[in-house]
Design a protein around this motif. Sequence first.
Motif, mmCIF file in Angstrom:
data_model
loop_
_atom_site.group_PDB
_atom_site.id
_atom_site.type_symbol
_atom_site.label_atom_id
_atom_site.label_comp_id
_atom_site.label_asym_id
_atom_site.label_seq_id
_atom_site.Cartn_x
_atom_site.Cartn_y
_atom_site.Cartn_z
ATOM 1 N N VAL A 360 0.868 -1.172 0.000
ATOM 2 C CA VAL A 360 0.000 0.000 0.000
ATOM 3 C C VAL A 360 0.906 1.223 0.000
ATOM 4 C CG1 VAL A 360 -1.845 1.232 1.190
ATOM 5 C CG2 VAL A 360 -1.763 -1.277 1.272
ATOM 6 N N GLY A 362 0.443 4.367 0.235
ATOM 7 C CA GLY A 362 0.195 5.354 1.277
ATOM 8 C C GLY A 362 0.712 4.951 2.638
ATOM 9 N N HIS A 363 0.750 3.643 2.941
ATOM 10 C CA HIS A 363 1.284 3.206 4.231
ATOM 11 C C HIS A 363 2.781 3.476 4.321
ATOM 12 C CE1 HIS A 363 -2.237 0.228 5.150
ATOM 13 N NE2 HIS A 363 -2.553 1.489 5.365
ATOM 14 N N LYS A 366 3.028 7.094 4.947
ATOM 15 C CA LYS A 366 2.540 7.375 6.295
ATOM 16 C C LYS A 366 3.609 7.074 7.337
ATOM 17 C CE LYS A 366 -1.882 6.803 8.710
ATOM 18 N NZ LYS A 366 -3.139 6.006 8.744
ATOM 19 N N TRP A 406 -0.276 9.772 -6.605
ATOM 20 C CA TRP A 406 0.309 8.559 -6.047
ATOM 21 C C TRP A 406 -0.664 7.400 -6.195
ATOM 22 C CZ3 TRP A 406 5.290 8.683 -3.996
ATOM 23 C CH2 TRP A 406 5.859 9.960 -3.954
ATOM 24 N N ASP A 408 -2.257 3.423 -5.647
ATOM 25 C CA ASP A 408 -2.913 2.764 -4.522
ATOM 26 C C ASP A 408 -2.078 1.569 -4.032
ATOM 27 O OD1 ASP A 408 -4.704 1.773 -2.676
ATOM 28 O OD2 ASP A 408 -6.255 1.259 -4.112
ATOM 29 N N LYS A 427 -6.045 6.320 -8.092
ATOM 30 C CA LYS A 427 -5.390 7.033 -6.996
ATOM 31 C C LYS A 427 -6.457 7.456 -5.993
ATOM 32 C CE LYS A 427 -2.267 8.532 -10.588
ATOM 33 N NZ LYS A 427 -1.992 9.578 -11.606
ATOM 34 N N TRP A 430 -6.812 9.486 0.292
ATOM 35 C CA TRP A 430 -6.027 9.438 1.526
ATOM 36 C C TRP A 430 -4.551 9.179 1.258
ATOM 37 C CZ3 TRP A 430 -3.127 5.419 3.483
ATOM 38 C CH2 TRP A 430 -3.314 4.151 2.912
ATOM 39 N N GLN A 431 -4.226 8.509 0.156
ATOM 40 C CA GLN A 431 -2.822 8.263 -0.137
ATOM 41 C C GLN A 431 -2.130 9.544 -0.616
ATOM 42 O OE1 GLN A 431 -1.528 4.512 -0.922
ATOM 43 N NE2 GLN A 431 -3.477 3.584 -1.465
ATOM 44 N N GLN A 432 -2.888 10.426 -1.245
ATOM 45 C CA GLN A 432 -2.311 11.724 -1.611
ATOM 46 C C GLN A 432 -1.997 12.512 -0.340
ATOM 47 O OE1 GLN A 432 -1.990 11.408 -4.979
ATOM 48 N NE2 GLN A 432 -3.296 9.611 -4.605
ATOM 49 N N GLN A 434 -1.070 11.339 2.568
ATOM 50 C CA GLN A 434 0.158 10.854 3.187
ATOM 51 C C GLN A 434 1.391 11.418 2.478
ATOM 52 O OE1 GLN A 434 -0.595 9.224 5.995
ATOM 53 N NE2 GLN A 434 -2.704 9.414 5.288
#
Length: 597
Positions: A360, A362-363, A366, A406, A408, A427, A430-432, A434
């Motif tokens: 992931v 975004g993780h 993050k 970004w 997924d 996309k 929430w990943q944007q 991060q």
Amino acid sequence: MTADFTFSDTVAGYVRHRGDDWAQLSTLDSRDVVVHLTDRTSARLVRNLGEPAADVTERIADLLVPGQLVFSHGPVYPGPHFHCAQLTFVGEEPGHRVFDAPSWWTDQLRELARFYRRAQFGDGPVDFDRYRTGVTLHGNRVGDLQETDTISRLVYGMAAGYLLTGDEELLDVAERGSDHLRRNLRFVDGDLVYWYHGLEAGGRKLFASEFTDDHGAIPAYEQIYALAGPVQTYRVTGDPALRADIEGTVRLFARHYADPQRGGYFSHLDPVTLDPHAESLGPNRSRKNWNSIGDHAPAYLFNLYLATGEDRYLSMLEETFDLVVSHFPDDPAVSPFVRERFHRDWTPDLEWGWQRDGAVVGHNLKIAWNLVRMNSLVAKHDYRALAERIAATMPAVGRDPRRGGWYDVVQRRAEDGRHPFVWHDRKTWWQQEQAILAYLVLAGTGGDREHLRHAVESEAFYNAFFLDHDDGGVYFAVLADGMPYLLGTERGKGSHSMSMYHAAELCFLATVYRRLLVRDEPLDLWFRPRPDADFPDRLLRVAPDALPPGRVVLDRVLVDGRPSRDFDPEAMTVPLPDSTEPVTVQVRLRPTRGERR
């Protein structure tokens, strides 16, 4: 081989050269693409939620200048020949973006709050009995379920909005939502507090999760995010009932989710036995993951420590990030992405459900963002080093270098020189978030211009394509080219996965990082402590986030509009006055970079 068909696409880049009917763009990874303009090409300027459209078609010649960051969208003919149907400019001159305005993110948060307030309660009183998890694209409530976490995420957004604006209507929503959670979705067992998964309109309470990945279990992340809103509200008001619930939930994590032998927190409990090793948990039996380990920090633990200053919460944060740097990184020769799921003994679990050996994006971002925050509280080489490593590797493997934004989920291991998409190249919002926060805080704490460039490019894509100017709020997902993806649960603006939280958190912390750390501008915040506020030592702690020591001081305090000199500039604390009513405490924080100290 050249494709012999047409398709539509977006190109993001910086103008290098231009002619009467063409422009050469240097993409985000420095490849040259020529886009062709016609007498039908239109142009717009990125605008914030609540702002009128800004058509700049007549000014294309003035705006399309070298150095300008721009998005070009249109058909692509065999060749390839990029036809420019629409240009989207992020500013009126190179180096000056619309979202550089000091109030940009605050104004966006106001509009988000307005959208969700109207969607859930209309124009009438705030009545959380009407709340529904499901919210359509147009802002209508659907379904008959109230999920604890989505209420909490809405509460977080409203409390964060109050901190930035002092708008008491937002605080009223936050307090009413927190009270609704306590009255309807809390379960007390001695000194422990649990949170129900949800409440149906008919009054039936759901203890175990109904969500597919966690069905029939009590997932740690649902208990974690149940605290996001109450903790942010507690920061503002000091409500002793909220503090009691928060502490009861933290005890729940320590008593039932924690692994006393090998460290960390298990991801799921059986709802009857509260056993993380129960056979009934199936693939979630004896498992740990990013959500159960690291998500404590951004969801509530940083804010709880900031509000209380208590060492036990700092120790819990430190333990969390020591585990992250010890177990999550992979050998760079194997994968640039972190590992996210583990067995009890920290052996990586590469076979779990939908994720398997997927990353992931975004993780990863993050983790970088939160490691930098933690490094400001307890400086450790490993924290900053892993954050920098992730930040340096992610653009090449998790970002769209031609269009911006970004991705997924991708495969952790490269195949033929690339990391394939697990499902699609969409996309999510929430990943944007991060990415923006990770690179902003890296730039603000380290001064690296490359980090700031990645932050700006991420902000540009998000503000150009995720804001819904027709109905309000932000889109759940967009296609690779930035067009909204409006199918299934991703069509809505309220679901198990989406409420106000991530978009509001972005607005709040982008304001904090940009103003205090990147641009060295002062920032005003508002608090509304109750007469019985339960803050340790009766001190209101006003630091908005984990900031580098000495970079920011408390410069001014107004109590109910009257100046007060009773505060500690370095510690950023204000002794609470004796009162019989809530008081409004407005503070001004001032950056110190460049000052002689």
